[in-house]
Scaffold this motif. Structure first.
Motif, PDB file in Angstrom:
ATOM      1  N   THR A 229       3.690  -3.175   3.898  1.00  0.00           N
ATOM      2  CA  THR A 229       3.334  -1.629   3.635  1.00  0.00           C
ATOM      3  C   THR A 229       2.755  -1.265   2.104  1.00  0.00           C
ATOM      4  O   THR A 229       2.337  -0.345   1.741  1.00  0.00           O
ATOM      5  N   TYR A 265       4.728  -1.936  12.521  1.00  0.00           N
ATOM      6  CA  TYR A 265       5.480  -1.487  11.408  1.00  0.00           C
ATOM      7  C   TYR A 265       4.358  -1.259  10.286  1.00  0.00           C
ATOM      8  O   TYR A 265       4.748  -0.179   9.634  1.00  0.00           O
ATOM      9  N   LYS A 268       3.050   2.135  11.121  1.00  0.00           N
ATOM     10  CA  LYS A 268       3.889   3.474  10.954  1.00  0.00           C
ATOM     11  C   LYS A 268       4.280   3.547   9.533  1.00  0.00           C
ATOM     12  O   LYS A 268       4.224   4.736   8.878  1.00  0.00           O
ATOM     13  N   TYR A 269       4.397   2.377   8.520  1.00  0.00           N
ATOM     14  CA  TYR A 269       4.882   2.829   7.542  1.00  0.00           C
ATOM     15  C   TYR A 269       3.959   2.816   6.070  1.00  0.00           C
ATOM     16  O   TYR A 269       3.966   2.985   5.159  1.00  0.00           O
ATOM     17  N   GLN A 270       2.837   2.067   6.440  1.00  0.00           N
ATOM     18  CA  GLN A 270       1.752   1.866   5.291  1.00  0.00           C
ATOM     19  C   GLN A 270       0.842   3.075   5.120  1.00  0.00           C
ATOM     20  O   GLN A 270       0.591   3.693   6.143  1.00  0.00           O
TER      21      GLN A 270
END
Length: 277
Positions: A229, A265, A268-270
């Protein structure tokens, strides 16, 4: 008999913290003292005998002690050149810290029972002393007090283990958070512990409820999640940096830890916060 000290007599108007450096006399103190403020002190040089209401302990260079109000104690030098650095801290500062940072509750100043001890190695002690010099040159107000206390408390509570855990195991587990160690997997942890693998495994199961592999893989997957991220490295490079070149194994571990594949992941989060699209 106990003498009581009061922050109204110790702290100047407008200050929240006071730093004192003291060379300790080798004579036994005539009485214990307590105070209505919090005290943090560390042994800068030599050895110190710390007298408490129910016991006496010996402290050495790098030992740090967190003392709550109402805890009677006294200090005595052992030999020549026993030097301590002591901070007297307004109770409002400590109460405000735990109110805003509940993660420290139960630790250090906020632990139940007697004074809490911590240990700083040579490098950490040098950093602590550098921060103390900055504090001395500050107004010693709330901002200055928190600028000193927060990094120390964050570091010490991040490395908190059961008080019964062997020192060698606690040190090895903390060292294992370094990429130079966790890249080698459980073998890296065992090597830094300096004990036989079966013994390390037994002790980790006893005190942490984890195997060396479980502990290392948790650290690896937290490292991978941060990397996914915060930069644009290829996932295969991140896996290799964790010491897991086998992509199938890396995906299996990551999904077990975070419930998503590494790519999911990252998507979604970076977030691009420096140069948003």
């Amino acid at each position: 008999m106990t003498q009581t000290l009061y922050h109204a007599d110790i702290l100047a108007t407008g200050t929240q913290i006071r730093l004192t450096r003291a060379t300790l006399a080798p004579t036994r103190p005539r009485m214990l003292h307590d105070h209505d403020f919090y005290e943090l002190f560390w042994v800068q040089n030599g050895r110190v005998r710390h007298h408490l209401a129910n016991r006496t302990e010996t402290l050495g260079e790098g030992d740090v002690v967190f003392v709550q109000p109402g805890q009677p104690h006294a200090l005595q030098g052992r030999g020549e050149h026993a030097l301590v650095v002591s901070l007297s801290i307004h109770p409002d500062t400590i109460k405000a810290l735990v109110a805003r940072h509940p993660g420290v509750d139960g630790h250090l100043f906020w632990a139940a029972g007697g004074p809490v001890h911590a240990r700083r190695d040579i490098r950490q002690l040098a950093a602590l002393n550098h921060a103390a010099v900055q504090l001395e040159n500050s107004p010693c107000d709330t901002l200055a007090a928190e600028a000193f206390l927060l990094p120390l408390c964050a570091d010490l509570t991040a490395n908190t283990f059961d008080t019964q855990i062997p020192d060698w195991l606690a040190a090895a587990c903390n060292a294992a958070k370094s990429p130079e160690v966790f890249r080698d997997g459980s073998a890296g942890l065992v090597a830094i512990a300096g004990k036989a693998h079966p013994h390390v495994s037994r002790m980790m199961r006893k005190y942490l409820g984890q195997t060396p592999s479980d502990y290392i893989n948790h650290i690896r997957m937290e490292h991978a999640a941060r990397a996914l991220t915060t930069d644009s490295e290829a996932i295969s490079d991140i896996a290799a940096d964790c010491g897991i070149p086998n992509m199938s194994h890396f995906h299996k571990l990551f999904r077990a830890a975070h419930g998503l594949t590494p790519l999911q992941y990252r998507q979604k989060y970076q977030k691009q916060v420096v140069q948003p699209a």
